[in-house]
Design a protein around this motif. Structure first.
Motif, PDB file in Angstrom:
ATOM      1  N   GLY A 192       1.295   4.213  -1.851  1.00  6.86           N
ATOM      2  CA  GLY A 192       1.069   5.626  -2.147  1.00  6.86           C
ATOM      3  C   GLY A 192       0.821   6.461  -0.896  1.00  6.86           C
ATOM      4  N   CYS A 246       0.893  -1.175   0.000  1.00  7.20           N
ATOM      5  CA  CYS A 246       0.000   0.000   0.000  1.00  7.20           C
ATOM      6  C   CYS A 246       0.923   1.215   0.000  1.00  7.20           C
ATOM      7  N   GLY A 303       5.969   7.705   0.988  1.00 10.54           N
ATOM      8  CA  GLY A 303       6.912   8.086   2.046  1.00 10.54           C
ATOM      9  C   GLY A 303       7.740   6.899   2.522  1.00 10.54           C
ATOM     10  N   LYS A 304       7.081   5.824   2.913  1.00  6.14           N
ATOM     11  CA  LYS A 304       7.834   4.664   3.428  1.00  6.14           C
ATOM     12  C   LYS A 304       8.583   3.977   2.308  1.00  6.14           C
ATOM     13  N   ASP A 317      -3.900  -3.952  -6.978  1.00  7.65           N
ATOM     14  CA  ASP A 317      -4.763  -4.119  -5.809  1.00  7.65           C
ATOM     15  C   ASP A 317      -4.138  -5.180  -4.900  1.00  7.65           C
ATOM     16  N   GLY A 318      -3.787  -4.751  -3.701  1.00 11.54           N
ATOM     17  CA  GLY A 318      -3.119  -5.666  -2.773  1.00 11.54           C
ATOM     18  C   GLY A 318      -3.997  -6.829  -2.320  1.00 11.54           C
ATOM     19  N   ASP A 336       0.840  -1.022   4.878  1.00 12.43           N
ATOM     20  CA  ASP A 336       0.503   0.223   5.605  1.00 12.43           C
ATOM     21  C   ASP A 336      -0.904   0.593   5.141  1.00 12.43           C
ATOM     22  N   GLU A 363       0.469   0.012  -5.390  1.00 15.24           N
ATOM     23  CA  GLU A 363      -0.545   0.966  -4.929  1.00 15.24           C
ATOM     24  C   GLU A 363      -1.750   0.836  -5.854  1.00 15.24           C
ATOM     25  N   ARG A 408      -1.782   7.743  -7.338  1.00 16.21           N
ATOM     26  CA  ARG A 408      -0.918   7.676  -6.149  1.00 16.21           C
ATOM     27  C   ARG A 408       0.331   6.839  -6.430  1.00 16.21           C
TER      28      ARG A 408
HETATM   29  C1  LIG Z   1      -1.939   4.741   4.605  1.00 14.82           C
HETATM   30  S1  LIG Z   1      -1.785   4.933   2.910  1.00 14.82           S
HETATM   31  C2  LIG Z   1      -0.138   4.363   2.647  1.00 14.82           C
HETATM   32  C3  LIG Z   1       0.899   5.408   2.942  1.00 14.82           C
HETATM   33  C4  LIG Z   1       2.248   5.043   2.357  1.00 14.82           C
HETATM   34  N1  LIG Z   1       2.701   3.758   2.808  1.00 14.82           N
HETATM   35  C5  LIG Z   1       3.303   6.089   2.670  1.00 14.82           C
HETATM   36  O1  LIG Z   1       4.130   5.882   3.585  1.00 14.82           O
HETATM   37  O2  LIG Z   1       3.350   7.124   1.998  1.00 14.82           O
HETATM   38  C6  LIG Z   1      -2.701   3.605   2.274  1.00 14.82           C
HETATM   39  C7  LIG Z   1      -2.624   3.501   0.755  1.00 14.82           C
HETATM   40  O3  LIG Z   1      -3.248   2.257   0.405  1.00 14.82           O
HETATM   41  C8  LIG Z   1      -3.879   2.438  -0.841  1.00 14.82           C
HETATM   42  N2  LIG Z   1      -4.842   1.327  -1.004  1.00 14.82           N
HETATM   43  C9  LIG Z   1      -6.128   1.269  -0.602  1.00 14.82           C
HETATM   44  N3  LIG Z   1      -6.657   0.078  -0.933  1.00 14.82           N
HETATM   45  C10 LIG Z   1      -5.685  -0.622  -1.536  1.00 14.82           C
HETATM   46  C11 LIG Z   1      -5.615  -1.908  -2.111  1.00 14.82           C
HETATM   47  N4  LIG Z   1      -6.668  -2.728  -2.122  1.00 14.82           N
HETATM   48  N5  LIG Z   1      -4.443  -2.317  -2.653  1.00 14.82           N
HETATM   49  C12 LIG Z   1      -3.368  -1.492  -2.660  1.00 14.82           C
HETATM   50  N6  LIG Z   1      -3.373  -0.251  -2.148  1.00 14.82           N
HETATM   51  C13 LIG Z   1      -4.510   0.173  -1.593  1.00 14.82           C
HETATM   52  C14 LIG Z   1      -4.493   3.816  -0.723  1.00 14.82           C
HETATM   53  O4  LIG Z   1      -4.777   4.328  -2.008  1.00 14.82           O
HETATM   54  C15 LIG Z   1      -3.396   4.581   0.010  1.00 14.82           C
HETATM   55  O5  LIG Z   1      -2.546   5.196  -0.922  1.00 14.82           O
END
Ligand SMILES: C[S@@+](CC[C@H](N)C(=O)[O-])C[C@H]1O[C@@H](n2cnc3c(N)ncnc32)[C@H](O)[C@@H]1O
Length: 461
Positions: free
Chosen positions: A279, A277, A282-283, A328-329, A345, A302, A307
């Motif tokens: 976008g 995840c 940062g991590k 999609d994760g 995350d 992502e 993103r």
């Molecule tokens: C908390 S943010 C992650 C922040 C990121 N790790 C950082 O440090 O910048 C969660 C991310 O998960 C993405 N997301 C939501 N559902 C998802 C899915 N099913 N598969 C992959 N990514 C997903 C969102 O779009 C969002 O960008």
């Protein structure tokens, strides 16, 4: 007189803060996204950008307290007013009660902003209400309006600490201790220092502290993360390193979450890492550098393509092109068992980052958990499948709510036979007060970071 000629009397910083808050009320726009965009579009920088940010964030932070005050000065509830009127009254209250703006200036700016946005009709009301608000200090208003602490602690904190009731109740459940909850809520209402994360291998914290000092910004090395630099104030974009991408803006708690997955002990190969995840990156940007130091590579996935593009941009300065995929994760584009280290995350309520996103507290509802929690569980379960036997998975949220932290980990562990949980605390020896484990919950009032949760799982078969 037409609207245009009247609007020029409001300075650009106040106008931008007002417009950003109105966008939040009308379209649900996120303040931390819409305000910087408005400032950029209007060429507002430096001190004016700082003033606009303080006005918008400060108003959003104390909105609960201001609405309680406004409700006593209005014949209808603040939430039944036109959004522009509501925002004008809240922002006027903030200037009157928290920013020491002289009453005549705060009242006339509030009036002009509302007039410019919706015309003459509400002008008399805004003028009269703000004059009433100006009649007492914030402390006097809250003392008069909040229920006594001893009779109704939650009701008292809702008004005085400006958090929704359900959030105060959740923090009380989590922390137990009343005075600690008050510290936590106060920390949420205090603007956080800007934390920078150095991209490993591209520059060093010492170089960034020196660059910041040369640019007239007060900077010091972070408290916990060896990659962190903290700025006492000012615009991080003033630093060339931030503009060029060798450094990113990232809370120290988020940096620690990335370090947990990178530091977890591992038997066998350590070549393939996954951020599922990723976008806005940062991590991932920190992990790409850490992986490269060991000859490993990070795949950053992502779901939202827009993103995913931000992840690629965050990692653009690394010599090797980052591997970023829009995926999609929960329906992964990779085979089970492909990765040695995985970080997930997950999307969450964000209630651990209210210092930086003060408006999130008003947008979020307990009902959001009904969609977030199943997604969090599905993402963690798939992350575990993505790890090879012996591989590690860090589950991370920027929320402390038990439903999306401990309960998610427990539910997934109960359904997966091939995974065990490991103690995160030894992986963060530089940080104190990490609780009973095995997970780590950081807190703004204890650690000075966002309230990040991190749990570490290992796949056994
Ligand atoms: C908390 S943010 C992650 C922040 C990121 N790790 C950082 O440090 O910048 C969660 C991310 O998960 C993405 N997301 C939501 N559902 C998802 C899915 N099913 N598969 C992959 N990514 C997903 C969102 O779009 C969002 O960008």
């Amino acid at each position: 007189m037409g609207r245009r000629s009247r609007r020029v009397s409001v300075d650009p910083a106040r106008q931008a803060a007002f417009d950003a808050l109105v966008r939040g009320e009308v379209d649900g726009a996120y303040l931390n996204l819409v305000l910087p965009r408005l400032l950029r579009e209007r060429g507002i920088g430096g001190r004016d950008a700082g003033l606009a940010t303080e006005l918008a964030n400060g108003t959003a932070r104390l909105q609960g307290s201001y609405d309680a005050i406004l409700d006593t000065c209005l014949t209808k509830a603040a939430d039944q007013l036109q959004p522009e009127v509501r925002v004008g009254l809240r922002m006027g209250s903030h200037q009157l009660l928290s920013m020491r703006v002289p009453p005549h200036a705060a009242v006339s700016t509030g009036v002009e902003l509302v007039r410019g946005a919706v015309g003459e009709r509400p002008v008399g009301l805004v003028n009269a209400v703000l004059r009433r608000v100006a009649g007492r200090s914030l402390h006097a208003w809250l003392t008069a309006l909040a229920p006594p602490r001893s009779a109704d602690l939650v009701g008292h904190l809702v008004v005085t600490a400006s958090h929704p009731r359900w959030v105060v109740e959740a923090f009380l459940d989590l922390l137990g201790d009343r005075s600690e909850v008050e510290e936590m809520l106060a920390a949420d209402n205090t603007a956080a220092a800007v934390a920078l994360a150095v991209r490993p291998g591209l520059t060093t914290p010492a170089e960034i502290v020196a660059e910041a000092s040369a640019a007239g910004l007060e900077a010091e090395a972070g408290h916990w993360s060896p990659y962190a630099v903290l700025l006492a104030g000012g615009d991080p974009a003033a630093l060339r390193a931030v503009r060029s991408g060798t450094v990113g803006v990232q809370d120290e708690g988020s940096q620690l979450a990335a370090l947990v997955v990178a530091r977890a002990p591992l038997d066998g190969p350590d070549r393939r890492w996954l951020d599922c995840c990723a976008g806005p990156g940062g991590k991932a940007a920190l992990l790409i550098g850490l992986a490269a130091e060991r000859g490993a590579v990070l795949v950053a996935a992502e779901r939202q393509p827009r993103r995913a593009a931000l992840v690629a941009a965050a990692a653009r300065r690394y010599p090797r092109r980052p591997c970023v995929v829009a995926a999609d994760g929960t329906r992964p584009a990779w085979r089970d068992g492909s990765f040695d280290r995985v970080i997930v995350d997950v999307p969450c309520t964000g209630l651990g980052a209210l210092r930086r996103r003060p408006d999130a507290r008003w947008r979020r509802q307990p009902s959001d958990l009904a969609t977030l929690v199943p997604l969090q569980q599905a993402l963690l379960a798939q992350a575990l499948r993505a790890a090879r036997p012996g591989g590690v998975v860090a589950y991370v949220t920027c929320s402390p709510l038990a439903a999306e932290t401990r309960a998610v980990v427990d539910a997934v562990l109960a359904g997966e036979h091939g995974a065990v949980e490991q103690d995160v605390r030894p992986l963060l020896p530089e940080v104190g007060s990490l609780g009973d484990g095995p997970h780590v919950q950081l807190w703004p009032h204890r650690h000075g970071t966002d309230a990040m949760f991190m749990a570490l799982l290992r796949r056994t078969v």
